[in-house]
Design an enzyme around this catalytic site. Structure first.
Site, PDB file in Angstrom:
ATOM      1  N   HIS A   1       0.802  -1.228   0.000  1.00  0.00           N
ATOM      2  CA  HIS A   1       0.000   0.000   0.000  1.00  0.00           C
ATOM      3  C   HIS A   1       0.829   1.268   0.000  1.00  0.00           C
ATOM      4  O   HIS A   1       0.285   2.356   0.140  1.00  0.00           O
ATOM      5  CB  HIS A   1      -0.919   0.053   1.218  1.00  0.00           C
ATOM      6  CG  HIS A   1      -2.014  -0.960   1.186  1.00  0.00           C
ATOM      7  ND1 HIS A   1      -3.247  -0.708   0.658  1.00  0.00           N
ATOM      8  CD2 HIS A   1      -2.036  -2.233   1.609  1.00  0.00           C
ATOM      9  CE1 HIS A   1      -4.012  -1.783   0.774  1.00  0.00           C
ATOM     10  NE2 HIS A   1      -3.290  -2.726   1.349  1.00  0.00           N
TER      11      HIS A   1
ATOM     12  N   LYS B   1      -7.205  14.157   4.857  1.00  0.00           N
ATOM     13  CA  LYS B   1      -6.424  12.919   4.747  1.00  0.00           C
ATOM     14  C   LYS B   1      -5.382  12.945   5.857  1.00  0.00           C
ATOM     15  O   LYS B   1      -5.188  13.987   6.495  1.00  0.00           O
ATOM     16  CB  LYS B   1      -5.739  12.813   3.376  1.00  0.00           C
ATOM     17  CG  LYS B   1      -5.025  14.100   2.971  1.00  0.00           C
ATOM     18  CD  LYS B   1      -4.437  14.032   1.575  1.00  0.00           C
ATOM     19  CE  LYS B   1      -5.429  14.193   0.448  1.00  0.00           C
ATOM     20  NZ  LYS B   1      -5.732  13.004  -0.299  1.00  0.00           N
ATOM     21  N   ARG B   2      -4.694  11.824   6.096  1.00  0.00           N
ATOM     22  CA  ARG B   2      -3.622  11.860   7.081  1.00  0.00           C
ATOM     23  C   ARG B   2      -2.633  12.977   6.738  1.00  0.00           C
ATOM     24  O   ARG B   2      -2.418  13.284   5.563  1.00  0.00           O
ATOM     25  CB  ARG B   2      -2.880  10.502   7.113  1.00  0.00           C
ATOM     26  CG  ARG B   2      -3.604   9.426   7.898  1.00  0.00           C
ATOM     27  CD  ARG B   2      -3.829   9.807   9.346  1.00  0.00           C
ATOM     28  NE  ARG B   2      -2.603  10.037  10.051  1.00  0.00           N
ATOM     29  CZ  ARG B   2      -1.986   9.152  10.817  1.00  0.00           C
ATOM     30  NH1 ARG B   2      -2.490   7.954  10.976  1.00  0.00           N
ATOM     31  NH2 ARG B   2      -0.862   9.459  11.428  1.00  0.00           N
TER      32      ARG B   2
ATOM     33  N   LYS C   1       1.927  14.198   1.028  1.00  0.00           N
ATOM     34  CA  LYS C   1       0.585  14.590   0.593  1.00  0.00           C
ATOM     35  C   LYS C   1       0.499  16.099   0.357  1.00  0.00           C
ATOM     36  O   LYS C   1      -0.447  16.608  -0.209  1.00  0.00           O
ATOM     37  CB  LYS C   1      -0.454  14.151   1.626  1.00  0.00           C
ATOM     38  CG  LYS C   1      -0.558  12.625   1.759  1.00  0.00           C
ATOM     39  CD  LYS C   1      -1.589  12.225   2.803  1.00  0.00           C
ATOM     40  CE  LYS C   1      -1.631  10.748   3.105  1.00  0.00           C
ATOM     41  NZ  LYS C   1      -2.374   9.955   2.106  1.00  0.00           N
TER      42      LYS C   1
ATOM     43  N   THR D   1      -8.001   7.027  -1.878  1.00  0.00           N
ATOM     44  CA  THR D   1      -9.378   6.551  -2.030  1.00  0.00           C
ATOM     45  C   THR D   1     -10.338   7.694  -1.722  1.00  0.00           C
ATOM     46  O   THR D   1     -11.477   7.694  -2.194  1.00  0.00           O
ATOM     47  CB  THR D   1      -9.683   5.354  -1.108  1.00  0.00           C
ATOM     48  OG1 THR D   1      -9.151   5.635   0.186  1.00  0.00           O
ATOM     49  CG2 THR D   1      -9.058   4.078  -1.653  1.00  0.00           C
TER      50      THR D   1
ATOM     51  N   LYS E   1     -14.040   9.074  -3.452  1.00  0.00           N
ATOM     52  CA  LYS E   1     -15.256   9.462  -2.712  1.00  0.00           C
ATOM     53  C   LYS E   1     -15.722  10.858  -3.139  1.00  0.00           C
ATOM     54  O   LYS E   1     -16.920  11.109  -3.314  1.00  0.00           O
ATOM     55  CB  LYS E   1     -14.994   9.425  -1.199  1.00  0.00           C
ATOM     56  CG  LYS E   1     -14.714   8.021  -0.692  1.00  0.00           C
ATOM     57  CD  LYS E   1     -14.016   7.991   0.672  1.00  0.00           C
ATOM     58  CE  LYS E   1     -13.385   6.612   0.882  1.00  0.00           C
ATOM     59  NZ  LYS E   1     -12.404   6.589   1.988  1.00  0.00           N
TER      60      LYS E   1
HETATM   61  C1  26V Z   1       2.791   1.936   7.846  1.00  0.00           C
HETATM   62  C2  26V Z   1       3.301   2.244   9.041  1.00  0.00           C
HETATM   63  C3  26V Z   1       4.693   1.962   9.263  1.00  0.00           C
HETATM   64  C4  26V Z   1       5.246   2.675  10.416  1.00  0.00           C
HETATM   65  C5  26V Z   1       4.320   2.661  11.579  1.00  0.00           C
HETATM   66  C6  26V Z   1       2.992   3.190  11.318  1.00  0.00           C
HETATM   67  C7  26V Z   1       2.485   2.782  10.026  1.00  0.00           C
HETATM   68  C8  26V Z   1       1.188   2.936   9.777  1.00  0.00           C
HETATM   69  C9  26V Z   1       0.674   2.605   8.576  1.00  0.00           C
HETATM   70  C10 26V Z   1       1.484   2.130   7.609  1.00  0.00           C
HETATM   71  C11 26V Z   1       0.959   1.777   6.300  1.00  0.00           C
HETATM   72  C12 26V Z   1       0.210   2.857   5.728  1.00  0.00           C
HETATM   73  C13 26V Z   1      -0.118   2.477   4.373  1.00  0.00           C
HETATM   74  C14 26V Z   1      -1.328   3.178   3.877  1.00  0.00           C
HETATM   75  O1  26V Z   1      -2.218   3.548   4.603  1.00  0.00           O
HETATM   76  N1  26V Z   1      -1.346   3.323   2.590  1.00  0.00           N
HETATM   77  C15 26V Z   1      -2.445   3.905   1.913  1.00  0.00           C
HETATM   78  O2  26V Z   1      -3.235   2.826   1.449  1.00  0.00           O
HETATM   79  C16 26V Z   1      -4.380   3.281   0.758  1.00  0.00           C
HETATM   80  C17 26V Z   1      -5.193   2.070   0.421  1.00  0.00           C
HETATM   81  O3  26V Z   1      -4.516   1.261  -0.474  1.00  0.00           O
HETATM   82  C18 26V Z   1      -3.966   4.073  -0.455  1.00  0.00           C
HETATM   83  O4  26V Z   1      -5.118   4.557  -1.081  1.00  0.00           O
HETATM   84  C19 26V Z   1      -3.079   5.241  -0.064  1.00  0.00           C
HETATM   85  O5  26V Z   1      -2.588   5.888  -1.207  1.00  0.00           O
HETATM   86  C20 26V Z   1      -1.916   4.726   0.760  1.00  0.00           C
HETATM   87  O6  26V Z   1      -1.163   5.804   1.272  1.00  0.00           O
END
Ligand code: 26V
Length: 752
Positions: A310, A491-492, A497, A598, A602
């Site tokens: 992701h 968004k986050r 971003k 995503t 929306k």
């Molecule tokens: C990774 C980590 C690693 C360090 C600790 C905290 C943490 C938290 C989350 C993540 C993974 C985040 C990945 C994520 O949310 N990706 C998003 O996934 C969406 C669904 O596929 C996508 O639409 C977004 O573009 C993408 O940023």
């Protein structure tokens, strides 16, 4: 029995005499009992979606929609002078996710059930979720998000598994959340927990003793991992999640009488990013207990599991020190070493493919890719970048495993629930079929030249803006004008971003207005999003935006033309309020960095026009709507990747070359800003933008300002704009998560 009588069964008084909370509680019991009578979806083969996050959102309204009872109940309540809208507000939103990855998991569960496919989610029951965001002195602070202290749809089950963590055995409890499909059967989201969790150990903010595993294991999602204890806790959580998952899956298979040698014929396991990766060695370990060799077990697991990537941000690809894994999960070490050895034998000359690197770190994604049948990205561009850049070496050895699955969203929540008026208009125009086959939305194009329909679309957008304005006034104490243009970036918070680019635009516009250059219509810029507690720069960006809001909103000359709102604690509930009210959808990530997005889908579905870069799924949105109905700007992903590879981006050159940029960036540390803001934070931000700017804000800034000006002007051509909006809605069917799930099933899961 009609719904009124059903409800009365759970209410000990007439509806008129009950308050909203009592009615909410009765509704939850009623919905549970209705779901109990529905069929659990069963089929030969089953998919398990394992994820650290499930951002499911409030459950009552969604369940009523999927059960087909929403309108009926709304009418009954109205008859008794009660509003379902107000009653829904009594529910606390489950805090089980963080961003796109978690929301995607929730949309997928909805679509899997709606398509009557047998598939359960497996995750953890975080008591305080990620955290609740509060603002003080224009800064973000974190507090526990206490969502479990009111009535929920969760059900405690009798299912429990022993999980060994650092030589101690912990017995889990499994909670279930029903996942009822739209006009379909029921699947489950299984959430594991411990009975010994002690919420009282949380002290100031969200800090707690990280060592007391039996008390803290499921308190928070992504607890701080800036120290050793924090990283160990993450591993504890991940293993606890996957050991429960593996035991549950094997138990269900045995109960069905299946031979575990045939596991891959009956089960598909989707690994949602790297957090659940330990399911691979854990399943192998459990299969070895059933008298299989590691080779045999690994082959079965590799045929059963599939991995979704992701993100291409390097920091998100998890690598755990082997030593930490030795401490928490010693039982997995021989297996992980065995897998690493097998990889070494297969590819002795390619260190980039190894699972355990020379620093004795375990690369979770590498393990996933070797021992999965499928590796997918989440949008076409993203998958190409994985194949040609980030995961090139893996693509070279496993080309057949790579595939794209462009993300999607569930239209049940993102229009039927969040935008009743628009959903009703669409049904009136093209019938009901679009609710199950979203491609039918294309029929809306019949009305491209129909002024009456265009006017009604415009009115619906206006009404949504009025509702949002009321909400913003109540919650954020800021008055915004529904006749202004609503420009939204929610968004986050992350530098890639580029919320900071939008903030720079605010400064640019502010300075223009101060200079007497007034826009033809007022503009309201809305932000929302959480910053990770330890992500200093993201918190600085929040601070910058709130300080700018303070200056702009309180300047009588400027605030007539420009307003800024930072919605606190952005979540699904707020998303459902802000997205239907949006005119301009800001999707301005640095090209190549947003895997998909995503939110962009929306907004499109709700008739907003995208202002974005050629990144993630924006590219596919553009392909669908055509250049006339979207605004794309900025450097392409190839150009950006080339800049990284050749180290040729230097923010300072942009800062020094353009007077406009110089002026705007310096405003961050102007006297006006320093009077209200935190000097250290603002200076750090300024310094970062001029001397580092890793995500190349200044690269695209001038073009962004230019194109945004065009967007604002085009808004004034009302009938043209509303047509663009219609085209966006009509073309959004491709982004239904029903389509995405059918793709997963056809190419990866093969449920019959
Ligand atoms: C990774 C980590 C690693 C360090 C600790 C905290 C943490 C938290 C989350 C993540 C993974 C985040 C990945 C994520 O949310 N990706 C998003 O996934 C969406 C669904 O596929 C996508 O639409 C977004 O573009 C993408 O940023």
């Amino acid at each position: 029995m009609n719904i009124e009588n059903k409800l009365l069964k759970y209410l000990d008084k007439p509806i008129e005499e009950a308050d909203d909370l009592e009615i909410y509680n009765a509704c939850v019991d009623m919905v549970k009992s209705i779901i109990d009578k529905k069929e659990r979806i069963v089929s030969d083969k089953k998919v398990y979606y394992i994820s650290a996050e499930f951002l499911v959102g409030k459950q009552l309204g969604k369940n009523l929609i999927n059960l087909g009872l929403y309108d009926e109940l709304e009418k009954v309540l109205k008859k008794h002078n009660k509003s379902l809208y107000e009653i829904e507000a009594k529910e606390k939103e489950p805090s089980l996710g963080n961003g796109g990855l978690g929301r995607l998991a929730a949309c997928f569960l909805d679509s899997i059930a709606t398509l009557n496919m047998s598939g359960d989610g497996i995750g953890l029951n975080y008591h305080f979720g990620l955290f609740k965001q509060v603002f003080r002195k224009h800064k973000q602070y974190e507090t526990p998000d206490e969502w479990l202290d009111s009535k929920t749809m969760l059900r405690e089950t009798k299912v429990s598994f022993p999980v060994e963590l650092a030589h101690r055995t912990y017995n889990s409890i499994m909670y279930d959340l029903d996942v009822v499909g739209y006009d379909a059967g029921v699947n489950k989201l299984h959430l594991f927990d411990l009975s010994t969790i002690d919420e009282d150990i949380v002290k100031k903010g969200i800090s707690f003793n990280k060592k007391a595993i039996e008390k803290n294991l499921t308190l928070f999602l992504y607890p701080d991992d800036s120290d050793r204890e924090g990283q160990l806790l993450r591993i504890y959580q991940q293993y606890f999640m996957v050991s429960n998952a593996a035991q549950l899956i094997l138990k269900e298979e045995k109960e069905k009488g299946h031979d575990l040698h045939d596991l891959a014929n009956y089960v598909s396991i989707q690994i949602n990013d790297t957090h659940p990766s330990l399911i691979i060695p854990e399943l192998i370990r459990l299969l070895m207990k059933e008298d299989m060799t590691i080779k045999e077990a690994a082959a079965i697991v590799a045929n059963t599991c599939a991995y979704t990537n992701h993100t291409i941000l390097a920091e998100a690809l998890e690598k755990w020190p082997l030593e930490y894994l030795e401490e928490v999960v010693p039982q997995l070490i021989p297996i992980i070493q065995g897998l690493d050895y097998a990889v070494y034998n297969a590819f002795p000359n390619n260190a980039t493919l190894s699972i355990i690197d020379n620093d004795r770190k375990v690369h979770m994604a590498n393990m996933d890719m070797h021992f999965s049948k499928s590796i997918n990205g989440v949008a076409a561009l993203h998958t190409e970048i994985l194949k040609n850049q980030e995961l090139r070496d893996f693509y070279h050895v496993y080309p057949h495993k790579f595939n794209n699955k462009t993300n999607g969203i569930t239209f049940r929540r993102w229009i039927m629930h969040s935008n009743h008026e628009l959903a009703k208009l669409i049904t009136e125009l093209i019938g009901e079929e679009w609710k199950k086959d979203a491609t039918q939305l294309e029929r809306l194009l019949w009305f491209y030249d129909n002024d009456e329909v265009l006017n009604r679309l415009d009115t619906i957008k206006y009404n949504n803006k009025v509702r949002l304005a009321e909400f913003v006034l109540k919650r954020e104490k800021i008055k915004i004008d529904p006749n202004s243009i609503f420009d939204v970036q929610v968004k986050r918070m992350h530098e890639y971003k580029r919320q900071q680019m939008n903030a720079l635009w605010l400064i640019y516009k502010y300075l223009k207005i101060k200079n007497g250059e007034y826009p033809s219509r007022p503009i309201t810029v809305l932000f929302g999003g959480k910053a990770a507690p330890a992500y200093y720069m993201a918190k600085n960006i929040i601070h910058l935006i709130i300080c700018l809001g303070d200056i702009i909103n309180n300047d009588p000359e400027v605030s007539k033309y420009l307003k800024v709102v930072f919605l606190s604690n952005y979540n699904i509930d707020k998303a459902e309020r802000v997205i239907p009210a949006c005119d301009i959808s800001e999707q301005i990530s640095l090209a190549s960095k947003e895997a998909s997005g995503t939110g962009n889908m929306k907004f499109m579905l709700n008739g907003a026009i995208t202002l974005g870069t050629a990144d993630g799924a924006n590219v596919e949105i553009r392909d669908l709507v055509g250049n006339d109905n979207i605004y794309i700007f900025g450097k392409s992903s190839d150009e950006v990747i080339n800049k990284y590879n050749t180290n040729s981006y230097h923010a300072k050159e942009y800062y020094e070359r353009s007077e406009m940029i110089h002026h705007v960036v310096d405003f961050i540390i102007s006297k006006k800003m320093l009077e209200i803001g935190d000097e250290e934070m603002l200076k750090a931000l300024h310094d970062n933008l001029v001397n580092k700017d890793w995500f190349m804000t200044l690269l695209d800034f001038e073009e962004y300002c230019h194109v945004k000006e065009n967007v604002l002007n085009d808004y004034e051509n009302r009938s043209w704009w509303i047509r663009k909006s219609l085209v966006n809605i009509a073309k959004s069917g491709y982004f239904s998560s029903d389509r995405t799930i059918l793709d997963y099933n056809n190419d990866i899961w093969h449920l019959r």
